[in-house]
Each structure stands twice: as C-alpha cells, then as structure tokens.
Design a protein around this motif. Structure first.
Motif, PDB file in Angstrom:
ATOM      1  N   PRO A  35      70.184  21.874  -6.135  1.00  0.00           N
ATOM      2  CA  PRO A  35      68.822  21.328  -6.151  1.00  0.00           C
ATOM      3  C   PRO A  35      67.835  22.116  -5.295  1.00  0.00           C
ATOM      4  O   PRO A  35      66.631  22.068  -5.528  1.00  0.00           O
ATOM      5  CB  PRO A  35      68.989  19.895  -5.624  1.00  0.00           C
ATOM      6  N   GLU A  36      68.329  22.860  -4.312  1.00  0.00           N
ATOM      7  CA  GLU A  36      67.426  23.618  -3.445  1.00  0.00           C
ATOM      8  C   GLU A  36      67.098  24.999  -4.010  1.00  0.00           C
ATOM      9  O   GLU A  36      65.963  25.464  -3.896  1.00  0.00           O
ATOM     10  CB  GLU A  36      68.036  23.752  -2.052  1.00  0.00           C
ATOM     11  N   ARG A  87      90.151  32.445 -15.747  1.00  0.00           N
ATOM     12  CA  ARG A  87      89.160  31.592 -15.081  1.00  0.00           C
ATOM     13  C   ARG A  87      87.897  32.418 -14.885  1.00  0.00           C
ATOM     14  O   ARG A  87      87.938  33.544 -14.392  1.00  0.00           O
ATOM     15  CB  ARG A  87      89.693  31.128 -13.730  1.00  0.00           C
ATOM     16  N   GLU A  88      86.777  31.841 -15.278  1.00  0.00           N
ATOM     17  CA  GLU A  88      85.478  32.501 -15.149  1.00  0.00           C
ATOM     18  C   GLU A  88      84.560  31.614 -14.318  1.00  0.00           C
ATOM     19  O   GLU A  88      84.436  30.423 -14.600  1.00  0.00           O
ATOM     20  CB  GLU A  88      84.870  32.717 -16.537  1.00  0.00           C
ATOM     21  N   VAL A  89      83.918  32.190 -13.319  1.00  0.00           N
ATOM     22  CA  VAL A  89      82.921  31.474 -12.523  1.00  0.00           C
ATOM     23  C   VAL A  89      81.634  32.292 -12.590  1.00  0.00           C
ATOM     24  O   VAL A  89      81.639  33.498 -12.324  1.00  0.00           O
ATOM     25  CB  VAL A  89      83.364  31.288 -11.060  1.00  0.00           C
ATOM     26  N   SER A  90      80.554  31.636 -12.984  1.00  0.00           N
ATOM     27  CA  SER A  90      79.279  32.341 -13.107  1.00  0.00           C
ATOM     28  C   SER A  90      78.189  31.638 -12.305  1.00  0.00           C
ATOM     29  O   SER A  90      78.246  30.428 -12.074  1.00  0.00           O
ATOM     30  CB  SER A  90      78.863  32.437 -14.576  1.00  0.00           C
ATOM     31  N   PHE A  91      77.226  32.448 -11.895  1.00  0.00           N
ATOM     32  CA  PHE A  91      76.053  31.957 -11.183  1.00  0.00           C
ATOM     33  C   PHE A  91      74.826  32.547 -11.866  1.00  0.00           C
ATOM     34  O   PHE A  91      74.738  33.767 -12.033  1.00  0.00           O
ATOM     35  CB  PHE A  91      76.073  32.384  -9.709  1.00  0.00           C
ATOM     36  N   VAL A  92      73.908  31.692 -12.260  1.00  0.00           N
ATOM     37  CA  VAL A  92      72.648  32.133 -12.846  1.00  0.00           C
ATOM     38  C   VAL A  92      71.547  31.729 -11.870  1.00  0.00           C
ATOM     39  O   VAL A  92      71.358  30.542 -11.602  1.00  0.00           O
ATOM     40  CB  VAL A  92      72.404  31.495 -14.237  1.00  0.00           C
ATOM     41  N   ASP A  93      70.850  32.732 -11.358  1.00  0.00           N
ATOM     42  CA  ASP A  93      69.775  32.484 -10.405  1.00  0.00           C
ATOM     43  C   ASP A  93      68.438  32.787 -11.084  1.00  0.00           C
ATOM     44  O   ASP A  93      68.046  33.944 -11.206  1.00  0.00           O
ATOM     45  CB  ASP A  93      69.956  33.372  -9.176  1.00  0.00           C
ATOM     46  N   PRO A  94      67.736  31.743 -11.542  1.00  0.00           N
ATOM     47  CA  PRO A  94      66.468  31.971 -12.241  1.00  0.00           C
ATOM     48  C   PRO A  94      65.353  32.502 -11.326  1.00  0.00           C
ATOM     49  O   PRO A  94      64.414  33.120 -11.808  1.00  0.00           O
ATOM     50  CB  PRO A  94      66.109  30.597 -12.804  1.00  0.00           C
ATOM     51  N   GLN A  95      65.489  32.296 -10.022  1.00  0.00           N
ATOM     52  CA  GLN A  95      64.466  32.786  -9.096  1.00  0.00           C
ATOM     53  C   GLN A  95      64.516  34.304  -8.936  1.00  0.00           C
ATOM     54  O   GLN A  95      63.478  34.960  -8.872  1.00  0.00           O
ATOM     55  CB  GLN A  95      64.630  32.126  -7.716  1.00  0.00           C
ATOM     56  N   THR A  96      65.735  34.858  -8.894  1.00  0.00           N
ATOM     57  CA  THR A  96      65.884  36.306  -8.705  1.00  0.00           C
ATOM     58  C   THR A  96      66.234  37.023 -10.008  1.00  0.00           C
ATOM     59  O   THR A  96      66.398  38.244 -10.006  1.00  0.00           O
ATOM     60  CB  THR A  96      66.980  36.616  -7.666  1.00  0.00           C
ATOM     61  N   SER A  97      66.351  36.278 -11.097  1.00  0.00           N
ATOM     62  CA  SER A  97      66.745  36.830 -12.404  1.00  0.00           C
ATOM     63  C   SER A  97      68.045  37.620 -12.280  1.00  0.00           C
ATOM     64  O   SER A  97      68.125  38.804 -12.593  1.00  0.00           O
ATOM     65  CB  SER A  97      65.636  37.719 -12.983  1.00  0.00           C
ATOM     66  N   ARG A  98      69.069  36.931 -11.825  1.00  0.00           N
ATOM     67  CA  ARG A  98      70.375  37.562 -11.645  1.00  0.00           C
ATOM     68  C   ARG A  98      71.462  36.618 -12.155  1.00  0.00           C
ATOM     69  O   ARG A  98      71.493  35.446 -11.787  1.00  0.00           O
ATOM     70  CB  ARG A  98      70.612  37.887 -10.183  1.00  0.00           C
ATOM     71  N   THR A  99      72.321  37.156 -13.003  1.00  0.00           N
ATOM     72  CA  THR A  99      73.494  36.415 -13.471  1.00  0.00           C
ATOM     73  C   THR A  99      74.724  37.186 -13.011  1.00  0.00           C
ATOM     74  O   THR A  99      74.841  38.386 -13.278  1.00  0.00           O
ATOM     75  CB  THR A  99      73.500  36.299 -15.006  1.00  0.00           C
TER      76      THR A  99
END
Length: 182
Positions: free
Chosen positions: A46-47, A80-92
């Motif tokens: 949420p942050e 096993r796949e772990v992903s992070f999508v950061d819309p602020q920095t446009s990085r997946t």
C-alpha cells in the motif's frame, strides 16, 4: 563448477505493454513444455504500489530419460517464480528457481524489464542472468556433464523464450488495436 548465462536486448514495445505481457506469457506456441501456471500469492504494497506475485510453473522436462530415471525424478518439473512490478520506477523483476531435482542441481534465473535507455517510451530493455550449479559432490564428472547439458539447454530455451514472448506481445498489441477500432 557453476555455469553462467547472460543476455540483454530491447523489445520493441513500451514497458507497460511488456509488463502486461509477462502475465500472458504462457501458453504460447514456442513454450509447449509449460503445462500449468498457478498464482500462489499476489499482494500490493500500500505504500509503494509494488505488486508482488508468486507463481508455480509446471513443465514437462526434456531431460534425458536415463538422467530422470537415475536421479529418481519424473518428467513433471516445477519452477517457483517471484515477480515484483514497480509502477513508480517502471521496473519489473522476476526470479525463478527450479524445485524439481533441486537436491541435484539448481537453476537460479533473474530477469529485469526496464524502459530502454535508447528509447524509453517505445522500447523495453530485457536483462537475463542464470546460474546453473550441480550439487552432486559424490559424482563430480556426472555433475559437470549435467551442468554443461543444462547450460546449453537453458541457452536454446532462451531463444525460444524470446520468440514466444515476442508472439505474446504481438497478440497483445493486435488485441489492443482491434479494441481501439471497435
């Protein structure tokens, strides 16, 4: 001995399209070995707004039958796949690791998608690294052969993976064009 694989290139699609495509990567005609993709967990911080997703990917492995029989595995393999999508920095970022036969060999893969420095509005830089390590201390020569075979297999699968993802991105863009025309 650890084998390393590394590649990077640009996709001719913006970061948003590529990040959407990540969730639709399977099935595709170039990755027929992937038989299931199950989302185990998904959350949004949420942050920060970062989306974390954990998936289990089921595959039919193409290891030589004698290797599977000798090591006591089956043709079904899980990753096993772990992903992070950061819309602020446009990085997946995506990290995968094999679960099947991991007591004998580990394949740890890291993938990064970011807007391309050469054209950040219409291209996405793809960076991929993999570490392939046999864990067979008693049978070192067999471990070395398994590692070499796996590294070569990873390299050839990376070519198919790129072709498959390009196919997914084309289908995704064609679908967006059809919606816009309707």
């Amino acid at each position: 001995m650890v084998h390393f694989f590394k590649q990077s290139f640009d996709y001719d699609h913006d970061w948003t399209t590529v990040s959407k495509g990540v969730w639709q990567k399977y099935p595709n005609p170039y990755s027929a070995h992937v038989i299931s993709v199950d989302v185990l967990d998904r959350s949004i911080d949420p942050e920060t707004g970062i989306i974390r997703t954990e998936r289990m990917i089921g595959c039919k492995q193409s290891a030589p039958k004698w290797v599977v029989k000798f090591l006591g595995g089956s043709e079904d393999a899980f990753v096993r796949e772990v992903s992070f999508v950061d819309p602020q920095t446009s990085r997946t970022t995506i990290t995968t690791v094999n679960l099947s036969l991991s007591q004998y060999m580990t394949v740890l893969e890291h993938i990064d998608y970011v807007p391309s420095p050469s054209n950040p509005l219409s291209k996405t830089l793809f960076r991929q690294t993999a570490e392939i390590q046999a864990r067979m201390t008693k049978w070192k020569s067999l471990g070395d052969k398994l590692e070499s075979w796996s590294a070569e297999r990873f390299r050839s699968n990376a070519v198919l993976g790129r072709q498959g993802f390009e196919h997914v991105l084309r289908m995704l863009c064609e679908g967006q064009e059809q919606k816009a025309e309707a």
